[in-house]
Enzyme design. Structure first.
Site, PDB file in Angstrom:
ATOM      1  N   HIS A 134      10.431  13.186 -47.849  1.00  0.00           N
ATOM      2  CA  HIS A 134      10.811  14.528 -47.416  1.00  0.00           C
ATOM      3  C   HIS A 134      11.114  14.577 -45.926  1.00  0.00           C
ATOM      4  O   HIS A 134      12.009  15.299 -45.487  1.00  0.00           O
ATOM      5  CB  HIS A 134       9.686  15.511 -47.766  1.00  0.00           C
ATOM      6  CG  HIS A 134      10.077  16.945 -47.644  1.00  0.00           C
ATOM      7  ND1 HIS A 134      10.916  17.563 -48.542  1.00  0.00           N
ATOM      8  CD2 HIS A 134       9.751  17.891 -46.729  1.00  0.00           C
ATOM      9  CE1 HIS A 134      11.090  18.821 -48.191  1.00  0.00           C
ATOM     10  NE2 HIS A 134      10.398  19.047 -47.094  1.00  0.00           N
ATOM     11  N   HIS A 164      12.800  23.839 -51.801  1.00  0.00           N
ATOM     12  CA  HIS A 164      11.368  24.055 -52.011  1.00  0.00           C
ATOM     13  C   HIS A 164      11.098  23.918 -53.505  1.00  0.00           C
ATOM     14  O   HIS A 164      10.511  24.794 -54.145  1.00  0.00           O
ATOM     15  CB  HIS A 164      10.935  25.430 -51.481  1.00  0.00           C
ATOM     16  CG  HIS A 164       9.768  25.336 -50.544  1.00  0.00           C
ATOM     17  ND1 HIS A 164       8.672  26.162 -50.594  1.00  0.00           N
ATOM     18  CD2 HIS A 164       9.516  24.482 -49.525  1.00  0.00           C
ATOM     19  CE1 HIS A 164       7.807  25.837 -49.649  1.00  0.00           C
ATOM     20  NE2 HIS A 164       8.306  24.822 -48.986  1.00  0.00           N
TER      21      HIS A 164
END
Length: 729
Positions: free
Chosen positions: A54, A100
């Site tokens: 990420h 998300h």
């Protein structure tokens, strides 16, 4: 002796506790090499989040480098919180998209809400005032109760945060497919406006300058959120609810206003949002970009409860927080500002000339790491791909029941109106929204000017799955067409690359080929990539999502005057621009009739997109067109029906296509509605019909006629999702 009970360096090594944090054996060994010793618990945590997929893009960095990132209008490209693009008059548009996905799968309301909050802070950290939000969502089919729950939660979360903070949600897209069962995609985009001389950077420099923390007090929520976002979703993921952050839009509003005031202070050196990996990423990245060291005194960090350890502080992803570097001696000026806005703030450290990232608590050292290797030396993995095998047998589309197929496609949740969902979003707050969610890209006026920013967000997952290279070109071109369709000049784009595990050869090949196609389209269409995000390991129980690169694109309208008359009326003529071919691979029709998509489709002509786009934009700005719609999912017949239903107008048209071609999804086509008395002088334009006062949708080809009341079509199109959400198992 430490006041916090943590595993020793030896225990971490022998029991391989670093693996639980997401580091491989080789990565742990590299950390040891960098430090020249075994890392302690806090240091392992810091490396694990900074080197997570990420944060470090360790599987995707080689592909990101091929994107064009500069251009005539680009002021700031990738590397900061968001991209900045010139729009004239010393003004710029700032924008970015973020994912998300994993948090929304576990806790849909908070996952979506904090996704919105995080992308807003990215824009604000540049110094821009947000003007609108967009979102791109994917869910499993709505026949499954869990997918209904996820959809309701995500939409509520987006609306709950955006509405409270006072930023309109003006555009988006939502699609449904079983490949997203249990693994929804929630991609949030924010657009803001700024003056050139107010652009901020996330940098820490100037020895002795102070580091200020502002926002919510740090808690234990979201610890290892970045690592969680870099893993496949499994049966155990439910136990990771603490990795999902909790948003507070009211504090978010205070923080936004305080930050926008703070950027007017000359003493501000740098600022960055505390997003993924929290205080760790914001502070270490600022130090790396500034070529400096940092010393943080963690006993000064505002905390929600006593006993929070340095490890927890550094990895917490508590929301609504910013990190600032300010000139030494001016700290009180900033603290007073934040106090005025009722925000917690504190001086927690200073910039050093040591090139080291040092963390202390009550003068005890909890981390001492060289800055550059932490930020810049994450491993980069180049793996092997494997080409997908295509189904070479031809599907048969010769005996289609046109009426039945038309109604089924119109009512499929992917094509059906999203009005029921969009009406939960405040679309008009700020009073600058000109074109709201519905059929087109959104248009928001730049306050105090005649200019407007058009924005869109798009994805073409099935096509990318079928042919990644062509699909990659297609998704960029689709966003380009959507901006052209409101008369905007496309300027630049942001992307969110949502894929499964790159460790699977077929998926890695999808990543290789689709990004290559996207890059080519960006170059030809002159839409450089100025920001973006990568989300990998989107898998549930071993099943990957479709490869889903999402493109957010912005365009400029220099004078919005023409939009006052940009609405179709009875008597207006309808033109089809572009050739319709037998393009069914990856289409909604293929999925409807055959249950899967696995056939190739024709390549997209990017040069034709440019030439055609210029002519259509000119027709719109010259006041010839009253509406323009790209021909998209479901094909020509469905697109015409959506226009008729949206505007409550009758339509009569004669189409020179076969029955199957009524549903073909040939790319590069537009429906252009031309004002009565005007003509469309474009080579590829064919007049096919007109709009009427009669409430009849009357469309025919040489073989069949579709004749329906507009009210019936509207009810089917607008009521489909409501019906799905009220259907019980």
């Amino acid at each position: 002796m430490s006041k916090f009970i943590e595993p020793s360096n030896e225990e971490i090594k022998l029991e391989k506790l670093y693996q639980d944090m997401g580091l491989s054996d080789k990565e742990y060994d590299k950390v040891v090499e960098i430090l020249g010793r075994e890392p302690n618990f806090t240091e392992v945590g810091i490396f694990s989040v900074m080197w997570s997929e990420h944060c470090s893009y360790k599987h995707s960095k080689p592909f990101l480098k091929q994107f064009p990132t500069t251009g005539e209008h680009v002021l700031m490209g990738p590397g900061e919180g968001a991209g900045v693009v010139d729009i004239g008059d010393n003004q710029a548009v700032v924008f970015k998209v973020e994912s998300h996905n994993h948090p929304s799968a576990i806790e849909p309301y908070q996952g979506a809400a904090t996704g919105v909050g995080g992308i807003i802070r990215d824009i604000v950290s540049i110094g821009a005032r947000p003007i609108n939000l967009l979102n791109s969502l994917r869910f499993g089919e709505l026949t499954v109760k869990q997918n209904q729950r996820l959809l309701k939660g995500v939409v509520s979360g987006i609306g709950g945060y955006g509405n409270c903070i006072g930023i309109p949600t003006t555009a988006g897209e939502i699609e449904f497919d079983e490949r997203y069962d249990g693994n929804p995609l929630v991609n949030a985009m924010c657009v803001g406006i700024i003056d050139h001389d107010m652009v901020q950077k996330g940098t820490a420099k100037g020895v002795g300058n102070s580091v200020i923390y502002v926002g919510l007090k740090t808690g234990r929520d979201g610890i290892h959120g970045a690592t969680f976002a870099s893993e496949e979703l499994t049966e155990e993921s439910e136990s990771k609810r603490p990795s999902v952050q909790i948003g507070d839009p009211f504090v978010g509003k205070k923080l936004m206003e305080a930050t926008l005031e703070a950027i007017t202070f000359d003493e501000l050196v740098g600022i960055q949002d505390m997003g993924a990996a929290g205080l760790t990423s914001s502070s270490s990245e600022m130090a790396a970009k500034g070529g400096s060291g940092l010393h943080l005194r963690l006993d000064q960090v505002p905390t929600r409860e006593p006993g929070i350890s340095p490890y927890e502080m550094m990895l917490s992803e508590t929301q609504e927080r910013m990190l600032l570097v300010v000139e030494k001696g001016t700290e009180q000026k900033f603290l007073d500002l934040f106090n005025k806005h009722e925000l917690d703030s504190a001086v927690i450290g200073e910039v050093t000339d040591t090139d080291r990232f040092v963390l202390t608590y009550d003068d005890e050292v909890y981390a001492d790491i060289p800055v550059q290797p932490l930020a810049d030396e994450a491993p980069v993995y180049i793996l092997e791909g494997e080409e997908k095998e295509y189904n070479t047998s031809k599907n048969d589309y010769s005996n289609i029941d046109v009426h039945d197929t038309f109604i089924k496609l119109l009512q499929h949740p992917t094509i059906a109106s999203k009005h029921h969902l969009y009406e939960q979003y405040d679309q008009q707050v700020g009073a600058n929204t000109i074109i709201k969610p519905g059929l087109q890209a959104s248009v928001v006026r730049v306050e105090g000017t005649q200019k407007a920013i058009a924005s869109t967000i798009d994805g073409e997952a099935r096509y990318v799955f079928n042919q990644p290279y062509e699909g990659g070109k297609m998704v960029v071109a689709e966003a380009y067409r959507n901006l052209i369709a409101v008369g905007a000049t496309p300027l630049a784009m942001t992307d969110c690359l949502n894929y499964g595990s790159p460790e699977k050869k077929e998926i890695y090949q999808q990543l290789i080929d689709s990004t290559k196609g996207m890059s080519e389209a960006c170059k030809v269409l002159q839409t450089p990539v100025v920001s973006g995000n990568v989300s990998l390991y989107n898998e549930t129980r071993g099943t990957s999502i479709f490869p889903t690169p999402v493109v957010g694109m912005v365009g400029l309208i220099e004078d919005v005057s023409y939009l006052k008359e940009f609405k179709p009326k009875a008597g207006d003529k309808i033109y089809l621009v572009g050739e319709t071919r037998d393009d069914f691979g990856g289409s909604q029709l293929e999925k409807l009739l055959y249950g899967s998509v696995n056939h190739e489709f024709e390549s997209i002509d990017l040069s034709d997109e440019v030439s055609k786009g210029k002519l259509i934009k000119q027709a719109i700005r010259n006041g010839i067109a009253s509406h323009v719609q790209t021909v998209g999912k479901g094909g020509l017949l469905v697109t015409l029906a959506k226009i008729s239903a949206h505007y409550d107008l009758g339509m009569q048209a004669q189409l020179d296509v076969t029955n199957a071609q009524l549903f073909s999804e040939t790319q590069g086509r537009y429906i252009v509605v031309v004002k009565e008395g005007q003509t469309l002088d474009i080579d590829q334009a064919q007049e096919i019909g007109h709009l009427t006062h009669q409430q009849l949708f009357d469309i025919s080809n040489s073989d069949v006629k579709i004749k329906e009341n507009v009210s019936d079509i509207k009810q089917k199109w607008e009521g489909a999702i409501v019906q799905c959400l009220t259907t019980q198992d």
